[in-house]
Design a protein around this motif. Structure first.
Motif, PDB file in Angstrom:
ATOM      1  N   PRO A   6     -36.764 -42.910   5.685  1.00 54.56           N
ATOM      2  CA  PRO A   6     -37.452 -41.784   5.044  1.00 54.56           C
ATOM      3  C   PRO A   6     -36.617 -40.528   5.072  1.00 54.56           C
ATOM      4  CG  PRO A   6     -38.395 -42.253   7.195  1.00 54.56           C
ATOM      5  CD  PRO A   6     -37.461 -43.383   6.883  1.00 54.56           C
ATOM      6  N   PRO A   7     -36.851 -39.627   4.131  1.00 60.18           N
ATOM      7  CA  PRO A   7     -36.072 -38.384   4.066  1.00 60.18           C
ATOM      8  C   PRO A   7     -36.225 -37.543   5.313  1.00 60.18           C
ATOM      9  CG  PRO A   7     -37.356 -38.722   2.052  1.00 60.18           C
ATOM     10  CD  PRO A   7     -37.839 -39.733   3.052  1.00 60.18           C
ATOM     11  N   ASP A   8     -35.206 -36.721   5.563  1.00 56.02           N
ATOM     12  CA  ASP A   8     -35.225 -35.746   6.664  1.00 56.02           C
ATOM     13  C   ASP A   8     -36.128 -34.597   6.269  1.00 56.02           C
ATOM     14  OD1 ASP A   8     -34.772 -33.935   8.605  1.00 56.02           O
ATOM     15  OD2 ASP A   8     -32.598 -33.784   8.301  1.00 56.02           O
ATOM     16  N   THR A   9     -37.186 -34.394   7.018  1.00 54.43           N
ATOM     17  CA  THR A   9     -38.159 -33.354   6.658  1.00 54.43           C
ATOM     18  C   THR A   9     -37.850 -32.014   7.294  1.00 54.43           C
ATOM     19  OG1 THR A   9     -39.569 -34.060   8.475  1.00 54.43           O
ATOM     20  CG2 THR A   9     -39.992 -35.037   6.306  1.00 54.43           C
ATOM     21  N   ASP A  10     -36.751 -31.948   8.075  1.00 55.67           N
ATOM     22  CA  ASP A  10     -36.418 -30.706   8.762  1.00 55.67           C
ATOM     23  C   ASP A  10     -35.381 -29.902   8.005  1.00 55.67           C
ATOM     24  OD1 ASP A  10     -38.136 -31.334  10.828  1.00 55.67           O
ATOM     25  OD2 ASP A  10     -36.605 -32.442  11.930  1.00 55.67           O
ATOM     26  N   ALA A  11     -35.270 -30.149   6.702  1.00 55.88           N
ATOM     27  CA  ALA A  11     -34.230 -29.481   5.918  1.00 55.88           C
ATOM     28  C   ALA A  11     -34.440 -27.979   5.890  1.00 55.88           C
ATOM     29  CB  ALA A  11     -34.227 -30.033   4.493  1.00 55.88           C
ATOM     30  N   GLU A  12     -33.307 -27.259   5.916  1.00 55.95           N
ATOM     31  CA  GLU A  12     -33.357 -25.812   5.800  1.00 55.95           C
ATOM     32  C   GLU A  12     -33.279 -25.432   4.327  1.00 55.95           C
ATOM     33  OE1 GLU A  12     -29.954 -24.610   7.988  1.00 55.95           O
ATOM     34  OE2 GLU A  12     -30.426 -25.900   9.684  1.00 55.95           O
ATOM     35  N   ASP A  13     -33.469 -24.148   4.042  1.00 52.00           N
ATOM     36  CA  ASP A  13     -33.352 -23.691   2.666  1.00 52.00           C
ATOM     37  C   ASP A  13     -31.928 -23.873   2.193  1.00 52.00           C
ATOM     38  OD1 ASP A  13     -35.584 -20.895   3.208  1.00 52.00           O
ATOM     39  OD2 ASP A  13     -35.993 -22.964   2.608  1.00 52.00           O
ATOM     40  N   THR A  14     -31.779 -24.293   0.951  1.00 53.12           N
ATOM     41  CA  THR A  14     -30.453 -24.489   0.382  1.00 53.12           C
ATOM     42  C   THR A  14     -29.748 -23.150   0.193  1.00 53.12           C
ATOM     43  OG1 THR A  14     -31.223 -26.446  -0.782  1.00 53.12           O
ATOM     44  CG2 THR A  14     -29.210 -25.410  -1.602  1.00 53.12           C
ATOM     45  N   LEU A  15     -28.438 -23.117   0.547  1.00 50.34           N
ATOM     46  CA  LEU A  15     -27.657 -21.895   0.388  1.00 50.34           C
ATOM     47  C   LEU A  15     -27.280 -21.691  -1.066  1.00 50.34           C
ATOM     48  CD1 LEU A  15     -25.171 -22.315   3.380  1.00 50.34           C
ATOM     49  CD2 LEU A  15     -27.289 -21.021   3.332  1.00 50.34           C
TER      50      LEU A  15
ATOM     51  N   TYR B 281     -28.544 -28.813  -1.491  1.00 47.67           N
ATOM     52  CA  TYR B 281     -28.923 -29.262  -0.152  1.00 47.67           C
ATOM     53  C   TYR B 281     -28.651 -28.111   0.818  1.00 47.67           C
ATOM     54  CZ  TYR B 281     -24.250 -29.846   1.971  1.00 47.67           C
ATOM     55  OH  TYR B 281     -23.010 -29.624   2.528  1.00 47.67           O
ATOM     56  N   PRO B 282     -29.199 -28.161   2.047  1.00 46.22           N
ATOM     57  CA  PRO B 282     -29.003 -27.071   2.993  1.00 46.22           C
ATOM     58  C   PRO B 282     -27.597 -27.095   3.598  1.00 46.22           C
ATOM     59  CG  PRO B 282     -30.348 -28.778   3.990  1.00 46.22           C
ATOM     60  CD  PRO B 282     -30.189 -29.150   2.543  1.00 46.22           C
ATOM     61  N   ALA B 283     -26.631 -26.597   2.858  1.00 45.73           N
ATOM     62  CA  ALA B 283     -25.233 -26.640   3.275  1.00 45.73           C
ATOM     63  C   ALA B 283     -24.989 -25.768   4.495  1.00 45.73           C
ATOM     64  CB  ALA B 283     -24.334 -26.193   2.120  1.00 45.73           C
ATOM     65  N   ARG B 284     -24.035 -26.193   5.303  1.00 44.83           N
ATOM     66  CA  ARG B 284     -23.587 -25.424   6.456  1.00 44.83           C
ATOM     67  C   ARG B 284     -22.093 -25.143   6.303  1.00 44.83           C
ATOM     68  NH1 ARG B 284     -26.274 -29.229  11.191  1.00 44.83           N
ATOM     69  NH2 ARG B 284     -28.454 -29.051  10.495  1.00 44.83           N
TER      70      ARG B 284
ATOM     71  N   SER C  74     -30.551 -38.445   4.782  1.00 49.23           N
ATOM     72  CA  SER C  74     -31.210 -37.163   4.989  1.00 49.23           C
ATOM     73  C   SER C  74     -32.316 -36.909   3.971  1.00 49.23           C
ATOM     74  CB  SER C  74     -30.171 -36.033   4.931  1.00 49.23           C
ATOM     75  OG  SER C  74     -30.790 -34.777   5.047  1.00 49.23           O
ATOM     76  N   SER C  75     -32.012 -37.135   2.684  1.00 47.83           N
ATOM     77  CA  SER C  75     -33.005 -36.857   1.655  1.00 47.83           C
ATOM     78  C   SER C  75     -32.517 -37.386   0.313  1.00 47.83           C
ATOM     79  CB  SER C  75     -33.264 -35.342   1.532  1.00 47.83           C
ATOM     80  OG  SER C  75     -32.086 -34.674   1.119  1.00 47.83           O
ATOM     81  N   GLU C  76     -33.410 -37.406  -0.660  1.00 48.28           N
ATOM     82  CA  GLU C  76     -33.029 -37.656  -2.041  1.00 48.28           C
ATOM     83  C   GLU C  76     -32.757 -36.317  -2.701  1.00 48.28           C
ATOM     84  OE1 GLU C  76     -35.795 -40.076  -4.161  1.00 48.28           O
ATOM     85  OE2 GLU C  76     -35.800 -41.664  -2.635  1.00 48.28           O
ATOM     86  N   VAL C  77     -31.714 -36.271  -3.516  1.00 45.19           N
ATOM     87  CA  VAL C  77     -31.283 -35.017  -4.131  1.00 45.19           C
ATOM     88  C   VAL C  77     -31.123 -35.226  -5.630  1.00 45.19           C
ATOM     89  CG1 VAL C  77     -29.525 -33.206  -4.143  1.00 45.19           C
ATOM     90  CG2 VAL C  77     -30.030 -34.428  -2.020  1.00 45.19           C
ATOM     91  N   ASP C  78     -31.775 -34.377  -6.422  1.00 50.63           N
ATOM     92  CA  ASP C  78     -31.627 -34.431  -7.876  1.00 50.63           C
ATOM     93  C   ASP C  78     -30.436 -33.580  -8.287  1.00 50.63           C
ATOM     94  OD1 ASP C  78     -33.736 -36.132  -8.817  1.00 50.63           O
ATOM     95  OD2 ASP C  78     -35.161 -34.590  -8.180  1.00 50.63           O
ATOM     96  N   LEU C  79     -29.328 -34.239  -8.648  1.00 49.63           N
ATOM     97  CA  LEU C  79     -28.124 -33.569  -9.124  1.00 49.63           C
ATOM     98  C   LEU C  79     -28.103 -33.618 -10.647  1.00 49.63           C
ATOM     99  CD1 LEU C  79     -25.582 -35.027  -6.535  1.00 49.63           C
ATOM    100  CD2 LEU C  79     -26.886 -32.899  -6.414  1.00 49.63           C
ATOM    101  N   PRO C  80     -27.256 -32.826 -11.292  1.00 48.00           N
ATOM    102  CA  PRO C  80     -27.255 -32.800 -12.756  1.00 48.00           C
ATOM    103  C   PRO C  80     -26.984 -34.154 -13.403  1.00 48.00           C
ATOM    104  CG  PRO C  80     -26.091 -30.892 -11.887  1.00 48.00           C
ATOM    105  CD  PRO C  80     -26.403 -31.769 -10.714  1.00 48.00           C
TER     106      PRO C  80
END
Length: 247
Positions: free
Chosen positions: A15-24, A156-159, A224-230
Protein backbone atom coordinates in the motif's frame (compact mmCIF):
# COMPACT_ATOMS: atom_id res chain seq x y z
CA UNK A 1 11.35 10.87 -16.78
CA UNK A 2 11.61 7.65 -18.78
CA UNK A 3 10.34 4.58 -16.96
CA UNK A 4 12.73 1.94 -15.76
CA UNK A 5 12.89 -1.36 -17.63
CA UNK A 6 14.20 -4.31 -15.61
CA UNK A 7 13.45 -8.00 -15.33
CA UNK A 8 12.20 -9.89 -12.31
CA UNK A 9 9.18 -11.88 -11.26
CA UNK A 10 6.24 -9.57 -10.62
CA UNK A 11 5.14 -9.06 -7.02
CA UNK A 12 2.05 -7.20 -5.76
CA UNK A 13 2.82 -3.64 -4.71
CA UNK A 14 2.37 -2.78 -1.01
CA UNK A 15 0.00 0.00 0.00
CA UNK A 16 1.06 3.60 -0.57
CA UNK A 17 3.04 5.54 2.03
CA UNK A 18 0.50 7.70 3.82
CA UNK A 19 3.10 9.82 5.62
CA UNK A 20 4.01 11.83 2.54
CA UNK A 21 4.97 15.45 3.00
CA UNK A 22 3.83 18.29 0.78
CA UNK A 23 5.49 18.25 -2.61
CA UNK A 24 8.20 20.89 -3.09
CA UNK A 25 7.90 23.43 -5.87
CA UNK A 26 10.62 22.87 -8.47
CA UNK A 27 12.90 25.88 -8.14
CA UNK A 28 16.61 25.97 -8.87
CA UNK A 29 18.42 26.10 -5.51
CA UNK A 30 21.31 28.45 -4.88
CA UNK A 31 23.69 25.46 -5.12
CA UNK A 32 22.71 24.77 -8.73
CA UNK A 33 22.61 28.41 -9.76
CA UNK A 34 26.13 28.98 -8.37
CA UNK A 35 27.53 25.87 -10.02
CA UNK A 36 26.06 26.75 -13.41
CA UNK A 37 27.42 30.27 -13.15
CA UNK A 38 30.92 28.98 -12.38
CA UNK A 39 30.99 26.26 -15.08
CA UNK A 40 33.29 26.82 -18.09
CA UNK A 41 31.28 28.35 -20.92
CA UNK A 42 33.33 27.12 -23.87
CA UNK A 43 33.64 23.43 -23.02
CA UNK A 44 32.19 20.94 -25.48
CA UNK A 45 30.65 17.62 -24.53
CA UNK A 46 33.35 15.06 -23.85
CA UNK A 47 36.16 17.64 -23.41
CA UNK A 48 36.33 17.49 -19.61
CA UNK A 49 39.26 15.79 -17.94
CA UNK A 50 39.16 12.34 -16.33
CA UNK A 51 36.58 12.12 -13.58
CA UNK A 52 34.97 15.42 -14.53
CA UNK A 53 31.35 15.80 -15.62
CA UNK A 54 31.09 15.95 -19.43
CA UNK A 55 31.18 19.32 -21.16
CA UNK A 56 32.46 21.17 -18.09
CA UNK A 57 29.07 20.81 -16.44
CA UNK A 58 28.70 21.57 -12.73
CA UNK A 59 29.16 18.43 -10.65
CA UNK A 60 25.81 17.75 -9.01
CA UNK A 61 26.28 14.01 -8.53
CA UNK A 62 29.68 13.67 -6.86
CA UNK A 63 31.69 12.48 -9.85
CA UNK A 64 29.77 9.48 -11.17
CA UNK A 65 32.75 8.78 -13.45
CA UNK A 66 34.86 8.14 -10.35
CA UNK A 67 32.45 5.88 -8.49
CA UNK A 68 34.41 2.89 -9.75
CA UNK A 69 33.53 -0.81 -10.09
CA UNK A 70 31.67 -2.77 -7.45
CA UNK A 71 31.48 -6.52 -6.82
CA UNK A 72 28.02 -8.09 -7.06
CA UNK A 73 26.74 -11.69 -6.93
CA UNK A 74 26.52 -11.49 -10.74
CA UNK A 75 30.07 -10.23 -11.30
CA UNK A 76 32.00 -6.97 -11.24
CA UNK A 77 29.75 -4.08 -12.25
CA UNK A 78 30.91 -0.66 -13.42
CA UNK A 79 28.93 2.45 -14.38
CA UNK A 80 30.71 4.32 -17.18
CA UNK A 81 29.38 7.70 -18.40
CA UNK A 82 28.17 7.60 -22.00
CA UNK A 83 30.35 8.72 -24.89
CA UNK A 84 28.27 9.32 -28.01
CA UNK A 85 30.87 8.12 -30.49
CA UNK A 86 31.41 4.88 -28.59
CA UNK A 87 27.96 4.02 -27.24
CA UNK A 88 25.25 5.48 -29.49
CA UNK A 89 24.78 2.53 -31.83
CA UNK A 90 24.49 0.04 -28.99
CA UNK A 91 22.10 2.15 -26.91
CA UNK A 92 19.96 2.90 -29.96
CA UNK A 93 19.71 -0.82 -30.71
CA UNK A 94 18.53 -1.44 -27.16
CA UNK A 95 15.96 1.34 -27.45
CA UNK A 96 14.54 -0.35 -30.55
CA UNK A 97 13.89 -3.62 -28.77
CA UNK A 98 10.07 -3.79 -28.51
CA UNK A 99 10.22 -4.73 -24.81
CA UNK A 100 12.25 -1.57 -24.11
CA UNK A 101 10.51 0.73 -26.59
CA UNK A 102 7.13 0.17 -24.93
CA UNK A 103 8.28 2.06 -21.86
CA UNK A 104 11.19 4.26 -22.98
CA UNK A 105 9.53 5.47 -26.21
CA UNK A 106 12.85 6.15 -27.97
CA UNK A 107 12.56 3.65 -30.82
CA UNK A 108 13.48 4.93 -34.26
CA UNK A 109 16.63 6.17 -35.97
CA UNK A 110 19.84 6.71 -34.03
CA UNK A 111 19.41 10.48 -34.01
CA UNK A 112 16.39 10.12 -31.73
CA UNK A 113 18.46 8.34 -29.10
CA UNK A 114 21.33 10.74 -29.75
CA UNK A 115 19.12 13.71 -28.97
CA UNK A 116 18.07 12.11 -25.70
CA UNK A 117 21.69 11.49 -24.70
CA UNK A 118 23.03 14.87 -25.79
CA UNK A 119 20.34 16.70 -23.85
CA UNK A 120 21.90 15.22 -20.72
CA UNK A 121 25.55 15.44 -21.79
CA UNK A 122 25.28 19.13 -22.67
CA UNK A 123 22.77 20.03 -19.96
CA UNK A 124 23.23 21.46 -16.50
CA UNK A 125 24.63 18.31 -14.92
CA UNK A 126 21.53 17.11 -13.13
CA UNK A 127 21.49 13.80 -15.09
CA UNK A 128 24.38 11.54 -16.13
CA UNK A 129 23.70 8.80 -18.73
CA UNK A 130 25.84 5.70 -18.25
CA UNK A 131 26.50 2.30 -19.75
CA UNK A 132 26.61 -0.55 -17.26
CA UNK A 133 29.47 -3.02 -17.73
CA UNK A 134 29.19 -6.46 -16.17
CA UNK A 135 32.60 -8.16 -16.09
CA UNK A 136 33.65 -5.68 -18.77
CA UNK A 137 30.71 -6.31 -21.14
CA UNK A 138 28.19 -3.50 -21.88
CA UNK A 139 24.77 -4.87 -20.92
CA UNK A 140 22.61 -2.06 -19.52
CA UNK A 141 21.83 1.64 -19.80
CA UNK A 142 21.44 3.86 -16.72
CA UNK A 143 20.56 7.44 -15.91
CA UNK A 144 21.69 8.73 -12.52
CA UNK A 145 19.99 12.04 -11.81
CA UNK A 146 19.21 14.61 -9.14
CA UNK A 147 15.56 13.87 -8.50
CA UNK A 148 15.20 16.98 -6.36
CA UNK A 149 16.22 19.13 -9.36
CA UNK A 150 14.17 17.15 -11.90
CA UNK A 151 10.58 17.87 -12.99
CA UNK A 152 9.73 14.74 -10.99
CA UNK A 153 10.12 16.88 -7.85
CA UNK A 154 6.80 18.56 -8.65
CA UNK A 155 5.00 15.27 -8.14
CA UNK A 156 6.39 13.85 -4.90
CA UNK A 157 7.73 15.16 -1.55
CA UNK A 158 11.30 15.70 -2.73
CA UNK A 159 14.17 16.16 -0.31
CA UNK A 160 17.50 17.89 -1.02
CA UNK A 161 19.96 15.62 -2.83
CA UNK A 162 17.45 12.86 -3.61
CA UNK A 163 19.16 10.76 -6.28
CA UNK A 164 17.13 9.03 -8.97
CA UNK A 165 17.90 6.06 -11.21
CA UNK A 166 16.54 4.85 -14.53
CA UNK A 167 17.60 1.47 -15.89
CA UNK A 168 17.13 -0.77 -18.88
CA UNK A 169 18.68 -4.20 -19.35
CA UNK A 170 19.92 -4.30 -22.94
CA UNK A 171 19.99 -7.88 -24.20
CA UNK A 172 17.04 -10.29 -23.97
CA UNK A 173 19.46 -12.94 -22.67
CA UNK A 174 20.16 -10.81 -19.60
CA UNK A 175 16.49 -10.42 -18.70
CA UNK A 176 14.47 -12.69 -16.48
CA UNK A 177 17.52 -13.82 -14.48
CA UNK A 178 17.25 -11.45 -11.53
CA UNK A 179 20.01 -9.16 -12.81
CA UNK A 180 17.74 -6.14 -12.50
CA UNK A 181 17.31 -6.41 -8.75
CA UNK A 182 20.96 -7.39 -8.22
CA UNK A 183 22.29 -4.39 -10.12
CA UNK A 184 19.70 -1.97 -8.75
CA UNK A 185 20.73 -2.86 -5.20
CA UNK A 186 24.40 -2.48 -6.10
CA UNK A 187 23.96 0.90 -7.81
CA UNK A 188 21.67 2.28 -5.10
CA UNK A 189 24.13 1.31 -2.39
CA UNK A 190 27.04 2.64 -4.45
CA UNK A 191 25.26 5.99 -4.88
CA UNK A 192 24.58 6.21 -1.15
CA UNK A 193 28.22 5.41 -0.40
CA UNK A 194 29.59 7.95 -2.89
CA UNK A 195 27.02 10.66 -2.10
CA UNK A 196 27.07 11.11 1.69
CA UNK A 197 24.68 14.08 1.44
CA UNK A 198 22.04 11.88 -0.20
CA UNK A 199 19.54 10.29 2.17
CA UNK A 200 17.66 8.13 -0.31
CA UNK A 201 17.52 6.78 -3.84
CA UNK A 202 14.24 7.11 -5.74
CA UNK A 203 12.77 5.75 -8.96
CA UNK A 204 9.46 5.99 -10.80
CA UNK A 205 8.86 2.95 -13.04
CA UNK A 206 5.62 2.70 -14.97
CA UNK A 207 3.01 0.90 -12.86
CA UNK A 208 2.26 -1.32 -15.86
CA UNK A 209 5.85 -2.55 -15.85
CA UNK A 210 5.34 -5.14 -13.12
CA UNK A 211 8.73 -6.87 -13.63
CA UNK A 212 10.42 -3.52 -13.05
CA UNK A 213 8.43 -2.75 -9.90
CA UNK A 214 9.19 -6.26 -8.61
CA UNK A 215 12.90 -5.77 -9.32
CA UNK A 216 12.95 -2.59 -7.22
CA UNK A 217 11.19 -4.37 -4.37
CA UNK A 218 13.73 -7.18 -4.58
CA UNK A 219 16.54 -4.61 -4.51
CA UNK A 220 15.47 -3.21 -1.14
CA UNK A 221 13.32 -0.33 -2.36
CA UNK A 222 9.95 0.29 -0.76
CA UNK A 223 6.78 1.27 -2.57
CA UNK A 224 5.94 4.80 -1.43
CA UNK A 225 2.96 5.84 -3.55
CA UNK A 226 1.39 6.00 -6.99
CA UNK A 227 2.29 9.17 -8.87
CA UNK A 228 0.49 10.66 -11.87
CA UNK A 229 3.22 11.99 -14.18
CA UNK A 230 2.58 13.69 -17.53
CA UNK A 231 3.47 10.57 -19.52
CA UNK A 232 2.55 7.71 -17.18
CA UNK A 233 1.18 6.57 -13.86
CA UNK A 234 4.25 5.60 -11.88
CA UNK A 235 5.18 3.67 -8.79
CA UNK A 236 7.38 5.85 -6.58
CA UNK A 237 10.07 3.53 -5.23
CA UNK A 238 12.43 4.60 -2.43
CA UNK A 239 15.58 3.06 -0.96
CA UNK A 240 16.34 4.80 2.33
CA UNK A 241 19.88 5.16 3.63
CA UNK A 242 18.84 4.28 7.17
CA UNK A 243 17.06 1.10 6.03
CA UNK A 244 19.57 -0.16 3.47
CA UNK A 245 21.04 -2.78 5.84
CA UNK A 246 17.59 -4.11 6.72
CA UNK A 247 15.96 -4.42 3.28
Amino acid sequence: MPPTDTSANAEPAPPPDTDAEDTLDLELPEELVALIASAPKSAEAGDAGPGSPPGGMPDLLDQVADWGPVSTPAGVFHLVPVRIERDLTLISRWMNDPAVAEFWQLAGPEDRTEGHLRAQLTGDGRSVPCVGLLDGTPMSYWEVYRADLDPLARYYPARPHDTGVHLLIGGPGDRGRGLGRTLLRAVADLALARRPVCGRIVAEPDLRNTPSVAAFLGAGFRFSSEVDLPDKRAALMVRDRNLRHLL
